[in-house]
Design a protein around this motif. Structure first.
Motif, PDB file in Angstrom:
ATOM      1  N   THR A  58     -31.264 -22.887  37.375  1.00  0.00           N
ATOM      2  CA  THR A  58     -32.643 -23.059  36.926  1.00  0.00           C
ATOM      3  C   THR A  58     -32.665 -23.285  35.418  1.00  0.00           C
ATOM      4  O   THR A  58     -31.959 -22.617  34.671  1.00  0.00           O
ATOM      5  CB  THR A  58     -33.466 -21.811  37.274  1.00  0.00           C
ATOM      6  OG1 THR A  58     -33.330 -21.578  38.673  1.00  0.00           O
ATOM      7  CG2 THR A  58     -34.921 -21.982  36.925  1.00  0.00           C
ATOM      8  N   VAL A  59     -33.480 -24.238  35.008  1.00  0.00           N
ATOM      9  CA  VAL A  59     -33.649 -24.503  33.589  1.00  0.00           C
ATOM     10  C   VAL A  59     -34.926 -23.808  33.158  1.00  0.00           C
ATOM     11  O   VAL A  59     -35.998 -24.110  33.689  1.00  0.00           O
ATOM     12  CB  VAL A  59     -33.734 -26.019  33.343  1.00  0.00           C
ATOM     13  CG1 VAL A  59     -34.009 -26.298  31.880  1.00  0.00           C
ATOM     14  CG2 VAL A  59     -32.463 -26.709  33.790  1.00  0.00           C
ATOM     15  N   GLY A  60     -34.835 -22.882  32.246  1.00  0.00           N
ATOM     16  CA  GLY A  60     -36.021 -22.170  31.783  1.00  0.00           C
ATOM     17  C   GLY A  60     -36.596 -21.297  32.875  1.00  0.00           C
ATOM     18  O   GLY A  60     -36.098 -20.219  33.146  1.00  0.00           O
ATOM     19  N   CYS A  61     -37.606 -21.815  33.526  1.00  0.00           N
ATOM     20  CA  CYS A  61     -38.300 -21.029  34.520  1.00  0.00           C
ATOM     21  C   CYS A  61     -38.959 -21.974  35.504  1.00  0.00           C
ATOM     22  O   CYS A  61     -39.373 -23.070  35.129  1.00  0.00           O
ATOM     23  CB  CYS A  61     -39.364 -20.202  33.789  1.00  0.00           C
ATOM     24  SG  CYS A  61     -40.181 -19.050  34.842  1.00  0.00           S
ATOM     25  N   GLN A  85     -29.542 -17.373  32.894  1.00  0.00           N
ATOM     26  CA  GLN A  85     -28.654 -17.628  31.756  1.00  0.00           C
ATOM     27  C   GLN A  85     -29.134 -16.931  30.491  1.00  0.00           C
ATOM     28  O   GLN A  85     -30.324 -16.855  30.224  1.00  0.00           O
ATOM     29  CB  GLN A  85     -28.573 -19.131  31.495  1.00  0.00           C
ATOM     30  CG  GLN A  85     -28.019 -19.907  32.667  1.00  0.00           C
ATOM     31  CD  GLN A  85     -28.394 -21.366  32.585  1.00  0.00           C
ATOM     32  OE1 GLN A  85     -28.609 -21.884  31.506  1.00  0.00           O
ATOM     33  NE2 GLN A  85     -28.486 -22.021  33.730  1.00  0.00           N
ATOM     34  N   GLU A  86     -28.162 -16.459  29.745  1.00  0.00           N
ATOM     35  CA  GLU A  86     -28.477 -15.646  28.581  1.00  0.00           C
ATOM     36  C   GLU A  86     -29.335 -16.374  27.549  1.00  0.00           C
ATOM     37  O   GLU A  86     -30.172 -15.777  26.901  1.00  0.00           O
ATOM     38  CB  GLU A  86     -27.161 -15.168  27.941  1.00  0.00           C
ATOM     39  CG  GLU A  86     -27.373 -14.028  26.977  1.00  0.00           C
ATOM     40  CD  GLU A  86     -26.069 -13.539  26.375  1.00  0.00           C
ATOM     41  OE1 GLU A  86     -25.064 -13.521  27.096  1.00  0.00           O
ATOM     42  OE2 GLU A  86     -26.069 -13.184  25.199  1.00  0.00           O
ATOM     43  N   LYS A  87     -29.137 -17.678  27.429  1.00  0.00           N
ATOM     44  CA  LYS A  87     -29.863 -18.367  26.358  1.00  0.00           C
ATOM     45  C   LYS A  87     -31.368 -18.373  26.580  1.00  0.00           C
ATOM     46  O   LYS A  87     -32.127 -18.598  25.656  1.00  0.00           O
ATOM     47  CB  LYS A  87     -29.351 -19.796  26.190  1.00  0.00           C
ATOM     48  CG  LYS A  87     -29.592 -20.700  27.357  1.00  0.00           C
ATOM     49  CD  LYS A  87     -29.156 -22.113  27.027  1.00  0.00           C
ATOM     50  CE  LYS A  87     -28.914 -22.925  28.275  1.00  0.00           C
ATOM     51  NZ  LYS A  87     -27.764 -22.466  29.051  1.00  0.00           N
ATOM     52  N   TYR A  88     -31.808 -18.128  27.821  1.00  0.00           N
ATOM     53  CA  TYR A  88     -33.241 -18.118  28.075  1.00  0.00           C
ATOM     54  C   TYR A  88     -33.839 -16.716  27.995  1.00  0.00           C
ATOM     55  O   TYR A  88     -35.023 -16.541  28.224  1.00  0.00           O
ATOM     56  CB  TYR A  88     -33.545 -18.727  29.444  1.00  0.00           C
ATOM     57  CG  TYR A  88     -33.181 -20.187  29.545  1.00  0.00           C
ATOM     58  CD1 TYR A  88     -33.812 -21.126  28.728  1.00  0.00           C
ATOM     59  CD2 TYR A  88     -32.213 -20.641  30.430  1.00  0.00           C
ATOM     60  CE1 TYR A  88     -33.483 -22.470  28.796  1.00  0.00           C
ATOM     61  CE2 TYR A  88     -31.876 -21.981  30.505  1.00  0.00           C
ATOM     62  CZ  TYR A  88     -32.506 -22.897  29.693  1.00  0.00           C
ATOM     63  OH  TYR A  88     -32.188 -24.225  29.764  1.00  0.00           O
ATOM     64  N   VAL A  91     -37.102 -15.880  26.102  1.00  0.00           N
ATOM     65  CA  VAL A  91     -38.435 -16.244  26.592  1.00  0.00           C
ATOM     66  C   VAL A  91     -38.841 -15.454  27.830  1.00  0.00           C
ATOM     67  O   VAL A  91     -39.991 -15.516  28.251  1.00  0.00           O
ATOM     68  CB  VAL A  91     -38.569 -17.750  26.888  1.00  0.00           C
ATOM     69  CG1 VAL A  91     -38.643 -18.546  25.608  1.00  0.00           C
ATOM     70  CG2 VAL A  91     -37.475 -18.255  27.800  1.00  0.00           C
TER      71      VAL A  91
END
Lengths: 227, 521
Positions: A58-61, A85-88, A91
């Motif tokens: 999943t990208v973002g949400c 993923q940690e980078k998100y 948010v």
């Protein structure tokens, strides 16, 4: 697998399409949290369309909806399927803030995802207003019983200790998925729906009126004055 | 490769096809196509849709600037710098070879030392300035930590001499270095692409990483912890970089620094564009409707421009992830050519679950999800009301056109880019280029033509090349770039005469093939 679900009162049904019934429809904000690859998107897709597809991370949400009919009320779940993923992570508070239901998902065949779920719990508890969120611990991929690294007892133990609900599911086979959503629906309605200002009412806007819809703020739905 | 084939560069003055003084006049359906930027077929009528730039040069200009700065440094260092460079060059090649030996020694335990791994046409490595592996195209980063350590040692060694390492040519292999603090990117290629082309590809990879994290965040991380393992933050997104590398080999848009449009009757496109224009919101900056890799329309906030690199990154994100098909996506995204410091928030959703049409709404507010969702509903509603949706769906059935429609004998394929609009058009691949290998080979030929036209020291206006399998002609003016591929039966005279005919055809079809009137909110 044991049935860990709370008893379901008779007459409750789940439909994927809204029926026109003169019952109230309440909005429920639900968020799925957990490590990357534990099956949050697959669960969300099961909840929303009862389908299964292999998805890329999943990208973002992703935002999906699902409608659950209980005997005297209809709940419209607005599901926020977050990326593991940690980078998100920065948010993610956007999505669990004000959520009525939070699902902490882990993969029973990966111990570290269970530990990660406990970290998510800690983070949730920072923001937690007692009685405003139903937190559910979900051990997914129970079809991988032969590779199990987290026992049912571990899950149950954590849930009991921290006052969470607990279910093991398989998004792959669909096992316990409908039951889980229904159980969440009951819990949310019992715990939050009956409170003054607990759940806001959902107004189905015909497409013609769609222009006037942008008045509500989904990110503050828990603070709304009740129906 | 084609050494035995006759090769010649033809050149002619612009004036032979159209006198320059006449070109600034009105766009006309005159038989003489405009050759000056802004009047060529496909040029936007109102204003440019993208950041206006000599796109290719724009992309490489930063590297050039660095080189110039480096050159200045060289001068101040004195005359011995030439000798120094030679010395450094020798040393680095030696080290590279030593490294290869050490790899061979480990061949039994790790597959990154296998012949198969080493014979990949193009490797890309990303590392931190501390020499920590961040990304490798093939194999695992862990297995390559010593190799990447050597790469970093090369970079630091040359830097210590107040110099910059740019490339190593050895043994049929080009090793290209791009230092973009806090990252170092290294490309190892066996293709015949020039250093400049390889550098351009590394730039794309750099921007891909920045678009996930922002440069501000990158700098912040490495300032705090120099040996931070960035793979933690990039975990789960490696496929975006993989796909971008795949696109770089296959997508002419990335080569031309341009995007292509879905062929659509201008009346239908206008309805789609105005519907999108009407569905605006306070924080909405860009509304982009795409069909696969083709742009249907783009509406932007007044005075805000989208750079083609940013648009390609969006295309890559949408095209690589199936997750947007289930429900509505909402994700932070940095558009590095717009602003490397901050995130936009993109609402990404398909118009229908099985449709190719994907709508991307870019907002500045991270809490804008429902507003964007509402914009989409309003757009759909308008589109349906004006029955343009049906026309759009019809157009999707034939997303390309056959080169036979142009009616030029022996012409197999072409790329035409209008410089002022940043858009290009190209027919579908004919039968001879149906296989993936053949398509990549053709792309390789175009890349070769492109790098010859855009040679850093000796740029060419036109270039004709004849090989055993194709006749190729490339031509660049201030208004357009044109690459033609003819069958081996074509001749130079035929190729040259085809240019005018093709330009006339594109002029005739331009309102279908291009977006001539880009809109703003």
């Amino acid at each position: 697998m044991e049935d860990n679900l709370p008893a379901v009162p008779g007459g409750a049904q789940r439909h994927s399409v809204t029926l026109t019934r003169p019952v109230q429809t309440l909005r429920v904000k639900m968020v799925l949290l957990g490590s990357s690859g534990v099956g949050k998107s697959s669960l969300a897709l099961r909840f929303s369309k009862n389908e299964l597809r292999s998805t890329s991370p999943t990208v973002g949400c992703a935002y999906l909806t699902s409608v659950v009919h209980l005997s005297d009320v209809t709940l419209r779940f607005e599901i926020w399927d977050t990326a593991g993923q940690e980078k998100y992570h920065s948010v993610t508070p956007l999505y669990y803030r004000g959520a009525h239901a939070a699902l902490l998902v882990y993969d029973i065949s990966k111990r570290e995802t269970f530990i990660r779920a406990q970290l998510w719990l800690k983070e949730l508890e920072k923001q937690y207003i007692p009685g405003s969120t139903v937190i559910w611990l979900v051990g997914n991929k129970c079809d991988l019983d032969q590779d199990r690294q987290v026992s049912v007892q571990d899950g149950l133990g954590l849930a009991n200790e921290r006052g969470l609900f607990f279910t093991e599911t398989s998004a792959l086979s669909g096992d316990q998925v409908n039951e889980l959503l229904l159980a969440i629906a009951h819990r949310v309605y019992e715990c939050i729906g009956v409170q003054q200002g607990g759940l806001s009412e959902w107004q189905e806007m015909p497409l013609v009126n769609v222009h006037h819809r942008h008045t509500f703020n989904p990110f503050a739905s828990c603070c709304k004055v009740g129906p | 490769m084609d050494g035995e084939a006759p090769r010649a560069a033809v050149s002619w003055e612009n004036g032979t096809l159209a006198p320059i003084d006449r070109l600034r006049l009105e766009r006309a359906d005159s038989p003489t196509p405009g050759l000056v930027e802004g009047t060529e077929p496909g040029a936007g009528q109102k204003s440019a849709m993208f950041v206006h730039a000599q796109s290719f040069e724009d992309l490489t200009s930063e590297a050039e600037e660095e080189a110039r700065r480096e050159a200045d440094l060289d001068k101040s260092e004195g005359e011995c710098s030439e000798e120094l460079k030679l010395l450094v060059g020798e040393k680095t090649i030696e080290e590279q070879r030593n490294d290869n030996f050490s790899i061979e020694d480990r061949s039994k335990e790790e597959d990154v030392s296998s012949e198969a791994w080493r014979s990949h046409r193009k490797h890309v490595f990303v590392l931190s300035e501390a020499g920590k592996p961040i990304y490798t195209r093939y194999g695992t980063e862990e297995a390559l930590s010593s190799t990447m350590g050597v790469m970093m040692a090369l970079v630091s060694f040359v830097e210590a001499e107040k110099n910059i390492i740019r490339s190593i040519h050895a043994d049929g292999c080009k090793v290209v270095f791009l230092t973009k603090s806090p990252l170092v990117l290294v490309g190892v290629s066996r293709t015949c692409q020039s250093d400049k082309e390889l550098m351009r590809e590394l730039q794309y990879i750099y921007y891909q990483i920045v678009s996930l994290l922002t440069l501000t965040q990158l700098n912040h991380i490495f300032q705090h912890k120099q040996n931070y393992d960035l793979r933690r933050l990039l975990a789960g997104s490696e496929y975006l970089t993989d796909n971008l590398l795949h696109r770089l080999d296959r997508d002419p848009g990335l080569l031309l620094s341009a995007v292509t449009c879905l062929p659509l009757a201008s009346s239908a496109r206008d309805v789609v564009s105005t519907s999108l224009q009407a569905a605006k919101a306070k924080n909405l900056v860009f509304s982009i409707l795409v069909a696969g890799d083709r742009l249907v329309t783009l509406v932007r906030k007044k005075d805000q421009f989208l750079h083609h690199i940013d648009l390609h990154l969006v295309f890559n994100l949408v095209g690589s992830s199936s997750s947007f098909r289930e429900g509505e996506g909402w994700t932070p995204i940095c558009l590095p050519k717009f602003n490397t410091a901050g995130f936009f928030h993109a609402h990404i959703s398909y118009l229908e679950p099985a449709s190719e049409l994907c709508l991307i709404l870019v907002s500045t507010d991270r809490e804008d999800f429902f507003n964007m969702s509402d914009c989409k509903q309003r757009f759909l509603e308008r589109l349906n009301k004006r029955s343009a949706y049906q026309a759009l769906k019809e157009a999707l059935k034939c997303p390309s056109y056959s080169v036979a429609q142009v009616g030029i004998p022996e012409l197999r394929h072409f790329l035409y880019k209008s410089k002022s609009s940043g858009l290009y058009t190209s027919p579908e691949f004919p039968f001879v280029y149906q296989s993936d290998e053949e398509q990549e080979r053709l792309m390789g030929l175009y890349q070769d033509l492109h790098s010859r036209l855009h040679h850093p020291n000796r740029p060419l206006r036109s270039f004709y090349r004849c090989t055993a399998t194709e006749n190729l002609l490339a031509w660049v003016t201030s208004g357009f770039e044109l690459y033609l591929c003819f069958s081996p039966l074509g001749t130079k005279a035929l190729a040259v005469s085809a240019v005018t005919k093709l330009l006339k055809w594109i002029r005739k079809e331009e309102d279908r093939l291009f977006i001539l009137s880009p809109l703003t909110y």
